[in-house]
Design an enzyme around this catalytic site. Structure first.
Site, PDB file in Angstrom:
ATOM      1  N   CYS A  42       0.856  -1.180   0.000  1.00 25.84           N
ATOM      2  CA  CYS A  42       0.000   0.000   0.000  1.00 25.84           C
ATOM      3  C   CYS A  42       0.892   1.229   0.000  1.00 25.84           C
ATOM      4  O   CYS A  42       2.028   1.197   0.492  1.00 25.84           O
ATOM      5  CB  CYS A  42      -0.889  -0.031   1.247  1.00 25.84           C
ATOM      6  SG  CYS A  42      -1.828   1.469   1.557  1.00 25.84           S
ATOM      7  N   HIS A  43       0.376   2.332  -0.522  1.00 25.87           N
ATOM      8  CA  HIS A  43       1.181   3.552  -0.569  1.00 25.87           C
ATOM      9  C   HIS A  43       1.619   4.005   0.817  1.00 25.87           C
ATOM     10  O   HIS A  43       2.665   4.640   0.977  1.00 25.87           O
ATOM     11  CB  HIS A  43       0.404   4.673  -1.271  1.00 25.87           C
ATOM     12  CG  HIS A  43       1.247   5.879  -1.553  1.00 25.87           C
ATOM     13  ND1 HIS A  43       1.313   6.954  -0.700  1.00 25.87           N
ATOM     14  CD2 HIS A  43       2.098   6.159  -2.571  1.00 25.87           C
ATOM     15  CE1 HIS A  43       2.150   7.847  -1.185  1.00 25.87           C
ATOM     16  NE2 HIS A  43       2.638   7.398  -2.317  1.00 25.87           N
ATOM     17  N   THR A  44       0.831   3.671   1.842  1.00 25.45           N
ATOM     18  CA  THR A  44       1.200   4.047   3.212  1.00 25.45           C
ATOM     19  C   THR A  44       2.519   3.402   3.627  1.00 25.45           C
ATOM     20  O   THR A  44       3.335   4.012   4.319  1.00 25.45           O
ATOM     21  CB  THR A  44       0.080   3.652   4.197  1.00 25.45           C
ATOM     22  OG1 THR A  44      -1.145   4.254   3.757  1.00 25.45           O
ATOM     23  CG2 THR A  44       0.390   4.117   5.601  1.00 25.45           C
ATOM     24  N   HIS A  54       0.918  -4.012   5.874  1.00 21.23           N
ATOM     25  CA  HIS A  54      -0.324  -3.990   6.654  1.00 21.23           C
ATOM     26  C   HIS A  54      -1.546  -4.444   5.872  1.00 21.23           C
ATOM     27  O   HIS A  54      -2.639  -4.456   6.412  1.00 21.23           O
ATOM     28  CB  HIS A  54      -0.554  -2.593   7.242  1.00 21.23           C
ATOM     29  CG  HIS A  54      -0.775  -1.530   6.204  1.00 21.23           C
ATOM     30  ND1 HIS A  54       0.253  -0.992   5.470  1.00 21.23           N
ATOM     31  CD2 HIS A  54      -1.902  -0.920   5.777  1.00 21.23           C
ATOM     32  CE1 HIS A  54      -0.234  -0.092   4.635  1.00 21.23           C
ATOM     33  NE2 HIS A  54      -1.545  -0.040   4.801  1.00 21.23           N
ATOM     34  N   GLU A  55      -1.372  -4.809   4.614  1.00 17.87           N
ATOM     35  CA  GLU A  55      -2.466  -5.430   3.855  1.00 17.87           C
ATOM     36  C   GLU A  55      -2.090  -6.892   3.658  1.00 17.87           C
ATOM     37  O   GLU A  55      -1.088  -7.184   2.996  1.00 17.87           O
ATOM     38  CB  GLU A  55      -2.631  -4.774   2.479  1.00 17.87           C
ATOM     39  CG  GLU A  55      -3.329  -3.440   2.499  1.00 17.87           C
ATOM     40  CD  GLU A  55      -3.675  -2.950   1.092  1.00 17.87           C
ATOM     41  OE1 GLU A  55      -4.343  -1.927   0.999  1.00 17.87           O
ATOM     42  OE2 GLU A  55      -3.270  -3.583   0.095  1.00 17.87           O
ATOM     43  N   CYS A  90     -11.676  -2.964  19.821  1.00 19.03           N
ATOM     44  CA  CYS A  90     -11.574  -3.657  21.113  1.00 19.03           C
ATOM     45  C   CYS A  90     -12.924  -4.147  21.599  1.00 19.03           C
ATOM     46  O   CYS A  90     -13.016  -5.045  22.430  1.00 19.03           O
ATOM     47  CB  CYS A  90     -10.946  -2.732  22.159  1.00 19.03           C
ATOM     48  SG  CYS A  90     -12.022  -1.378  22.706  1.00 19.03           S
ATOM     49  N   CYS A 122     -14.614   0.054  24.206  1.00 19.51           N
ATOM     50  CA  CYS A 122     -14.558   1.508  24.383  1.00 19.51           C
ATOM     51  C   CYS A 122     -15.812   2.180  23.830  1.00 19.51           C
ATOM     52  O   CYS A 122     -16.642   1.554  23.165  1.00 19.51           O
ATOM     53  CB  CYS A 122     -13.305   2.072  23.699  1.00 19.51           C
ATOM     54  SG  CYS A 122     -13.369   2.049  21.890  1.00 19.51           S
ATOM     55  N   CYS A 176     -16.187   1.846  20.035  1.00 22.36           N
ATOM     56  CA  CYS A 176     -16.598   0.518  19.580  1.00 22.36           C
ATOM     57  C   CYS A 176     -18.066   0.233  19.900  1.00 22.36           C
ATOM     58  O   CYS A 176     -18.745  -0.485  19.165  1.00 22.36           O
ATOM     59  CB  CYS A 176     -15.692  -0.554  20.188  1.00 22.36           C
ATOM     60  SG  CYS A 176     -14.029  -0.595  19.466  1.00 22.36           S
ATOM     61  N   CYS A 191     -11.632   3.124  17.344  1.00 24.88           N
ATOM     62  CA  CYS A 191     -11.361   2.487  18.632  1.00 24.88           C
ATOM     63  C   CYS A 191     -10.329   3.269  19.447  1.00 24.88           C
ATOM     64  O   CYS A 191      -9.246   3.607  18.953  1.00 24.88           O
ATOM     65  CB  CYS A 191     -10.870   1.067  18.387  1.00 24.88           C
ATOM     66  SG  CYS A 191     -10.383   0.165  19.869  1.00 24.88           S
ATOM     67  N   ARG A 217      -6.672   2.367  17.814  1.00 21.39           N
ATOM     68  CA  ARG A 217      -6.609   3.283  16.679  1.00 21.39           C
ATOM     69  C   ARG A 217      -5.180   3.323  16.134  1.00 21.39           C
ATOM     70  O   ARG A 217      -4.219   3.203  16.883  1.00 21.39           O
ATOM     71  CB  ARG A 217      -7.039   4.672  17.143  1.00 21.39           C
ATOM     72  CG  ARG A 217      -7.269   5.662  16.020  1.00 21.39           C
ATOM     73  CD  ARG A 217      -7.706   7.007  16.575  1.00 21.39           C
ATOM     74  NE  ARG A 217      -8.908   6.916  17.401  1.00 21.39           N
ATOM     75  CZ  ARG A 217      -9.535   7.981  17.876  1.00 21.39           C
ATOM     76  NH1 ARG A 217      -9.086   9.195  17.631  1.00 21.39           N
ATOM     77  NH2 ARG A 217     -10.623   7.823  18.622  1.00 21.39           N
ATOM     78  N   CYS A 242      -6.998  -2.721   3.862  1.00 18.25           N
ATOM     79  CA  CYS A 242      -6.680  -1.286   3.965  1.00 18.25           C
ATOM     80  C   CYS A 242      -7.370  -0.496   2.866  1.00 18.25           C
ATOM     81  O   CYS A 242      -8.521  -0.133   2.972  1.00 18.25           O
ATOM     82  CB  CYS A 242      -5.176  -1.041   3.960  1.00 18.25           C
ATOM     83  SG  CYS A 242      -4.751   0.723   4.132  1.00 18.25           S
ATOM     84  N   ARG A 300      -2.311  -2.544  -7.040  1.00 16.58           N
ATOM     85  CA  ARG A 300      -1.927  -3.427  -5.941  1.00 16.58           C
ATOM     86  C   ARG A 300      -1.045  -4.547  -6.478  1.00 16.58           C
ATOM     87  O   ARG A 300      -1.365  -5.162  -7.497  1.00 16.58           O
ATOM     88  CB  ARG A 300      -3.164  -4.030  -5.244  1.00 16.58           C
ATOM     89  CG  ARG A 300      -3.839  -3.079  -4.253  1.00 16.58           C
ATOM     90  CD  ARG A 300      -2.899  -2.735  -3.123  1.00 16.58           C
ATOM     91  NE  ARG A 300      -3.465  -1.824  -2.128  1.00 16.58           N
ATOM     92  CZ  ARG A 300      -3.344  -0.514  -2.159  1.00 16.58           C
ATOM     93  NH1 ARG A 300      -2.709   0.085  -3.160  1.00 16.58           N
ATOM     94  NH2 ARG A 300      -3.852   0.232  -1.201  1.00 16.58           N
TER      95      ARG A 300
END
Length: 380
Positions: A48-50, A70-71, A100, A103, A106, A114, A118, A178, A373
């Protein structure tokens, strides 16, 4: 897989030792999951670009050495103390943000932000004990957004893991953890375009095309893609985009152009670039009385959004969204089912595929602008 439960696992991971330098495939040690954590065997991950943004580390605190990613899609290898809703063998998507379930966010039907889980891009350790689960020769290697999927095994908080249909092909649905869900949800969950409406999408990268896909699913009659790169226009047709506007082709603000070609403005707009000028255009191009603009892109930290208050008084609505307003554990399984029942097509987002040993090619493809992707096969 349970024979490895409670033991340190040695496996391959792509380690970023410093900003902007090629990742290096290293043997890392992955500690067992602690309380409320799970250890996953990653089968497929995507870039991902992130990941690229934080790997370049041009505008934020550099945290290295680090394992990005993260993907992804994988299988639960073992679970830590207190984990009751996941078991070894479950098919899952790890997610950069969490749920979670305790909270105020959530428990709210309106929020997915969250308080406990987060996204935190600066934290390179687990929240349970402030330590990393990755190490090389006893020295810690930092996590990234709680997922670190550029590793054959990773440890993730249980609240950041969505259990999905085991029949779903992980090499396809991994992209839902993501960007694709972010764009899709921005349209379906936040903009909510009525059937037959006109939708403008600013930025035709993967997130923007996912937003367009959401507009197509919702039954929009006109989907206008706005981008300064004309090379993206042809590809965007596959995602339901019906017409294109390049702001560079006009000597007036693009919001004026859009207002003229839509008899007063679009019904919905989704901004997916993070450019503050595009954000202003996305808001000012919606029709008075009912128009809704949704901001998805992340702006520069010093950016300022400026528009005249009369635009609000004339009943235009401006909204923001995070991860498409999806709650990871509660909602992602149903997004996977949209793919399984052929309502959502994911294959058209996947432009490249590489073996794990060639992960740096995925970075090259994205930096060259050639990739939506790129799937990285961990077993290859």
């Amino acid at each position: 897989m349970s024979r490895t439960a409670g033991q340190v696992i040695k496996c391959k991971a792509a380690v970023a030792w410093e900003a902007g330098k090629p990742l290096v495939i290293e043997e890392v040690e992955v500690a067992p999951p602690q309380a409320m954590e799970v250890r996953l065997k990653i089968l497929y991950t995507s870039l991902c670009h992130t990941d690229v943004y934080f790997w370049e580390a041009k505008g934020q605190t550099p945290v290295f050495p680090r394992i990005f990613g993260h993907e992804a899609g994988g299988i639960v290898e073992s679970v830590g103390e207190g984990v009751t809703d996941l078991a070894p063998g479950d098919h899952v998507l790890p997610v950069f943000t969490g749920e979670c379930k305790d909270c105020a966010h959530c428990k709210s039907e309106e929020s997915n932000m969250c308080s406990l889980l987060r996204i935190n891009t600066d934290r390179g350790v687990m929240i349970n004990d402030g330590k990393s689960r990755f190490s090389i020769n006893g020295k810690p290697i930092f996590h990234f957004v709680g997922t670190s999927t550029f590793s054959e095994y990773t440890v993730v908080h249980v609240g950041c893991v969505a259990k999905i249909n085991p029949e779903a092909p992980l090499d396809k649905v991994c992209v839902l953890s993501c960007g694709i869900s972010t764009g899709l949800g921005a349209t379906l969950n936040v903009a909510k375009p009525p059937k037959g409406s006109t939708v403008a999408v600013f930025g035709l990268g993967a997130v923007g095309l996912a937003a367009a896909e959401g507009a197509r699913i919702a039954g929009a009659s006109r989907i206008i893609g706005i981008d300064v790169n004309p090379k993206r226009f042809n590809e965007a047709k596959k995602f339901g985009v019906t017409e294109f506007v390049n702001p560079k082709d006009y000597d007036k603000p693009v919001q004026e152009v859009l207002s003229e070609i839509t008899d007063g403005g679009v019904d919905r707009s989704i901004e997916c670039t993070g450019n503050v000028d595009a954000m202003i255009s996305a808001f000012e191009c919606v029709h008075d009385g009912w128009g809704v603009a949704v901001l998805v892109g992340v702006p520069h930290k010093d950016a300022a959004f400026k528009t005249h208050p009369i635009n609000f008084l004339c009943e235009r609505t401006l909204k923001g969204t995070f991860f498409g307003n999806y709650k990871p554990r509660s909602d992602l399984p149903s997004v996977v089912e949209k793919y399984m029942n052929k309502e959502l097509v994911l294959e058209k987002f996947i432009t490249h595929e590489v073996p794990f040993t060639e992960i740096n090619k995925a970075f090259d493809y994205m930096l060259q602008g050639d990739s939506l992707r790129c799937i990285i096969r961990m077993d290859a």
